[in-house]
Design a protein around this motif. Structure first.
Motif, PDB file in Angstrom:
ATOM      1  N   ASN A  65       0.799  -1.200  -0.082  1.00  0.00           N
ATOM      2  CA  ASN A  65      -0.126  -0.088   0.083  1.00  0.00           C
ATOM      3  C   ASN A  65       0.846   1.161   0.075  1.00  0.00           C
ATOM      4  OD1 ASN A  65      -2.308  -1.777  -0.004  1.00  0.00           O
ATOM      5  ND2 ASN A  65      -2.819  -0.951   2.061  1.00  0.00           N
ATOM      6  N   LEU A  66       2.033   1.177   0.878  1.00  0.00           N
ATOM      7  CA  LEU A  66       2.822   2.416   0.940  1.00  0.00           C
ATOM      8  C   LEU A  66       3.549   2.659  -0.539  1.00  0.00           C
ATOM      9  CD1 LEU A  66       4.118   2.208   4.522  1.00  0.00           C
ATOM     10  CD2 LEU A  66       2.189   3.642   3.790  1.00  0.00           C
ATOM     11  N   ALA A  67       4.035   1.518  -1.080  1.00  0.00           N
ATOM     12  CA  ALA A  67       4.906   1.656  -2.178  1.00  0.00           C
ATOM     13  C   ALA A  67       3.833   2.270  -3.260  1.00  0.00           C
ATOM     14  CB  ALA A  67       5.312   0.188  -2.672  1.00  0.00           C
ATOM     15  N   ASP A  68       2.450   1.804  -3.463  1.00  0.00           N
ATOM     16  CA  ASP A  68       1.507   2.470  -4.224  1.00  0.00           C
ATOM     17  C   ASP A  68       1.205   4.140  -4.220  1.00  0.00           C
ATOM     18  OD1 ASP A  68       1.671   0.080  -5.379  1.00  0.00           O
ATOM     19  OD2 ASP A  68      -0.409  -0.679  -4.432  1.00  0.00           O
ATOM     20  N   VAL A  76      -0.623  10.984   6.453  1.00  0.00           N
ATOM     21  CA  VAL A  76      -1.526  10.106   5.497  1.00  0.00           C
ATOM     22  C   VAL A  76      -0.900   8.553   5.567  1.00  0.00           C
ATOM     23  CG1 VAL A  76      -2.384   9.612   2.972  1.00  0.00           C
ATOM     24  CG2 VAL A  76      -1.838  12.087   3.817  1.00  0.00           C
ATOM     25  N   ARG A  77       0.318   8.385   5.596  1.00  0.00           N
ATOM     26  CA  ARG A  77       0.716   7.021   5.712  1.00  0.00           C
ATOM     27  C   ARG A  77       0.729   6.392   6.823  1.00  0.00           C
ATOM     28  NH1 ARG A  77       4.629   6.658   1.118  1.00  0.00           N
ATOM     29  NH2 ARG A  77       5.766   5.040   2.043  1.00  0.00           N
ATOM     30  N   GLU A  78       0.534   7.375   8.150  1.00  0.00           N
ATOM     31  CA  GLU A  78       0.159   6.749   9.485  1.00  0.00           C
ATOM     32  C   GLU A  78      -1.128   6.348   9.491  1.00  0.00           C
ATOM     33  OE1 GLU A  78       1.338   9.552  12.226  1.00  0.00           O
ATOM     34  OE2 GLU A  78       3.476   9.417  11.700  1.00  0.00           O
ATOM     35  N   ALA A  79      -1.968   7.139   8.942  1.00  0.00           N
ATOM     36  CA  ALA A  79      -3.432   6.867   8.589  1.00  0.00           C
ATOM     37  C   ALA A  79      -3.738   5.792   7.933  1.00  0.00           C
ATOM     38  CB  ALA A  79      -4.261   8.201   8.208  1.00  0.00           C
ATOM     39  N   THR A  80      -2.917   5.356   7.029  1.00  0.00           N
ATOM     40  CA  THR A  80      -3.103   4.272   6.088  1.00  0.00           C
ATOM     41  C   THR A  80      -2.692   3.249   7.001  1.00  0.00           C
ATOM     42  OG1 THR A  80      -2.895   5.550   4.109  1.00  0.00           O
ATOM     43  CG2 THR A  80      -2.365   3.183   4.009  1.00  0.00           C
ATOM     44  N   GLN A  81      -1.626   3.122   7.517  1.00  0.00           N
ATOM     45  CA  GLN A  81      -1.197   2.047   8.389  1.00  0.00           C
ATOM     46  C   GLN A  81      -2.184   1.951   9.694  1.00  0.00           C
ATOM     47  OE1 GLN A  81       2.928   2.349  10.036  1.00  0.00           O
ATOM     48  NE2 GLN A  81       2.549   0.897  11.555  1.00  0.00           N
ATOM     49  N   GLU A  82      -2.701   2.711  10.036  1.00  0.00           N
ATOM     50  CA  GLU A  82      -3.695   2.423  11.015  1.00  0.00           C
ATOM     51  C   GLU A  82      -5.149   1.598  10.619  1.00  0.00           C
ATOM     52  OE1 GLU A  82      -5.586   1.969  14.572  1.00  0.00           O
ATOM     53  OE2 GLU A  82      -3.619   2.522  14.433  1.00  0.00           O
ATOM     54  N   ARG A  83      -5.477   2.267   9.481  1.00  0.00           N
ATOM     55  CA  ARG A  83      -6.668   1.612   8.905  1.00  0.00           C
ATOM     56  C   ARG A  83      -6.600   0.086   8.545  1.00  0.00           C
ATOM     57  NH1 ARG A  83      -7.130   6.462   6.182  1.00  0.00           N
ATOM     58  NH2 ARG A  83      -6.082   5.759   4.251  1.00  0.00           N
ATOM     59  N   LEU A  84      -5.431  -0.134   8.264  1.00  0.00           N
ATOM     60  CA  LEU A  84      -5.036  -1.370   7.642  1.00  0.00           C
ATOM     61  C   LEU A  84      -4.789  -2.452   9.007  1.00  0.00           C
ATOM     62  CD1 LEU A  84      -4.366  -3.313   5.276  1.00  0.00           C
ATOM     63  CD2 LEU A  84      -1.868  -2.716   5.536  1.00  0.00           C
ATOM     64  N   MET A  85      -4.548  -1.861  10.085  1.00  0.00           N
ATOM     65  CA  MET A  85      -4.042  -2.404  11.306  1.00  0.00           C
ATOM     66  C   MET A  85      -5.700  -2.674  11.933  1.00  0.00           C
ATOM     67  SD  MET A  85      -2.748  -4.242  13.764  1.00  0.00           S
ATOM     68  CE  MET A  85      -0.880  -3.913  13.474  1.00  0.00           C
ATOM     69  N   GLU A  86      -6.398  -1.812  11.663  1.00  0.00           N
ATOM     70  CA  GLU A  86      -7.770  -1.893  12.308  1.00  0.00           C
ATOM     71  C   GLU A  86      -8.591  -3.037  11.461  1.00  0.00           C
ATOM     72  OE1 GLU A  86     -10.599  -1.329  14.965  1.00  0.00           O
ATOM     73  OE2 GLU A  86      -8.773  -0.382  14.791  1.00  0.00           O
ATOM     74  N   LYS A  87      -8.395  -3.187  10.104  1.00  0.00           N
ATOM     75  CA  LYS A  87      -8.768  -4.297   9.336  1.00  0.00           C
ATOM     76  C   LYS A  87      -8.371  -5.594   9.895  1.00  0.00           C
ATOM     77  CE  LYS A  87      -7.750  -6.558   4.997  1.00  0.00           C
ATOM     78  NZ  LYS A  87      -7.069  -6.422   3.713  1.00  0.00           N
ATOM     79  N   TRP A  88      -6.954  -5.522  10.097  1.00  0.00           N
ATOM     80  CA  TRP A  88      -6.442  -6.954  10.728  1.00  0.00           C
ATOM     81  C   TRP A  88      -7.239  -7.198  12.026  1.00  0.00           C
ATOM     82  CZ3 TRP A  88      -4.718 -11.136   8.281  1.00  0.00           C
ATOM     83  CH2 TRP A  88      -4.353 -11.011   6.973  1.00  0.00           C
ATOM     84  N   ARG A  89      -7.407  -6.325  12.915  1.00  0.00           N
ATOM     85  CA  ARG A  89      -7.901  -6.580  14.250  1.00  0.00           C
ATOM     86  C   ARG A  89      -9.361  -7.120  14.035  1.00  0.00           C
ATOM     87  NH1 ARG A  89      -6.088  -0.758  15.721  1.00  0.00           N
ATOM     88  NH2 ARG A  89      -4.001  -1.033  16.495  1.00  0.00           N
ATOM     89  N   GLY A  90      -9.907  -6.484  13.109  1.00  0.00           N
ATOM     90  CA  GLY A  90     -11.356  -7.076  12.847  1.00  0.00           C
ATOM     91  C   GLY A  90     -11.477  -8.557  12.359  1.00  0.00           C
TER      92      GLY A  90
END
Length: 363
Positions: A65-68, A76-90
């Motif tokens: 995701n960060l490469a793209d 923005v990159r931190e927000a992307t990381q947090e959204r992705l982590m939230e997805k995996w928590r779910g």
């Protein structure tokens, strides 16, 4: 026609009760044993860091995701990381073999209890602040310009709420050890809404095997009573059975975010879920118990449901060669049925199309 919800719950509209001692759980066990049935509901969360395979998948997805991304903005990159982590928590939270149960609600005639086991938030000290893009965020939440200074641009932002420390809570091992007499007794009816998920989620904490009988699922009960509803969520079934009542209109459904809400809000939500599950069970059971055909269907479903629990947790051996032969036989039978069907249906009829079936059956 108005519905007196209190009459079915037999006093379930009582102040929310939080269980904080083992002695209270022992009392719960005695009360439930005297009734012979209870509803239970769990709240779960996913802790990705505990599972190496999930962490590897998260890191791989994050790297891609960060490469793209075109932007190099740290925010923005931190927000992307947090959204992705939230997805995996779910994802982990919905895996009964790996999730962490941190609330369990129990209800029976005249009683309901909420038992916390590691809720992280106390009460709100400073409310959450959310900017919709029409205001400049407070300092510390603004974008940084190339020279390192903060931008005065109006952007969306979110400042998490600040909570007090949570109250002292019982450990999972103590709670589930004390509750084992209820979950291990085949003569006590254990009711859940999608009970398979809740039972599988707590199974890993028990020192005893779940019995082969004694489970009841309000989703399946409702399907037996009426298989034509558009949805079978707890909210849907409450509305359907109680004249459109919205049990969650005050604070909403908190299940997906319960790990991050105030302790008092979580308590109320756990009570609501388990109270309504119990009341639905009582109402649906009254519609089923005196109808032999519905009783037989429910008994069969409950037997199958218990077997499926083991299949999903443990797996089943399969003889591959026999499955290949069976597949060929079923394919042949399907062709025969389609040929028979073509004698009665118009040219171009597609049995997999709802529209085709509607036109054929009703026009």
């Amino acid at each position: 026609m108005s519905v007196d919800i209190r009459s079915e719950g037999r006093g379930l509209i009582a102040p929310p009760l939080v269980v904080s001692t083992i002695e209270e759980i022992h009392e719960i066990v005695k009360i439930v044993q005297s009734v012979g049935a209870f509803a239970f509901d769990v709240e779960t969360r996913g802790i990705v860091e505990r599972h190496a395979d999930a962490m590897n998948a998260f890191n791989t997805e994050l790297k891609q995701n960060l490469a793209d991304m075109v932007t190099t903005s740290p925010a923005v990159r931190e927000a992307t990381q947090e959204r992705l982590m939230e997805k995996w928590r779910g994802i982990i939270a919905l895996d009964p073999l790996r999730n962490e149960v941190f609330w369990i609600g129990i209800a029976t005639d005249g009683h309901s209890w909420a038992i916390p086991m590691g809720h992280l938030c106390g009460e709100i000290i400073v409310p959450e602040e959310v900017g919709d893009g029409s205001t400049v965020p407070p300092t510390g939440y603004r974008k940084l310009k190339k020279d390192g200074t903060e931008s005065e641009a109006k952007i969306r932002y979110r400042i998490p709420a600040v909570f007090s420390a949570p109250p002292e809570q019982l450990s999972r091992s103590d709670v589930f050890t004390a509750l084992e007499p209820l979950f291990s007794d085949p003569n006590i009816i254990k009711v859940g809404h999608n009970v398979k998920f809740d039972a599988r989620s707590i199974r890993k904490y028990l020192n005893v095997e779940l019995p082969l009988s004694g489970f009841m699922d309000t989703m399946l009960m409702q399907h037996i009573v009426n298989e034509n509803l558009r949805g079978y969520s707890l909210t849907d079934l409450i509305a359907y059975n109680y004249d459109g009542h919205d049990a969650y209109y005050k604070e909403g459904k908190l299940g997906k975010i319960i790990n991050t809400v105030a302790f008092s809000s979580a308590t109320k939500y756990v009570h609501l879920d388990v109270r309504w599950t119990w009341m639905l069970y009582k109402r649906l059971w009254n519609k089923i118990k005196n109808k032999e055909g519905l009783r037989n269907a429910l008994d069969q479903d409950m037997i199958v449901l218990r077997v499926i629990m083991d299949m999903e947790d443990i797996g089943i051996p399969i003889k591959k060669s026999a499955m290949v032969v069976l597949g060929r036989e079923l394919d042949g039978r399907m062709r025969d049925l389609l040929n028979e069907m073509s004698q009665f249906t118009p040219l171009g009829f597609n049995p997999d199309s709802n529209k085709s079936k509607q036109e054929f059956l009703f026009k």
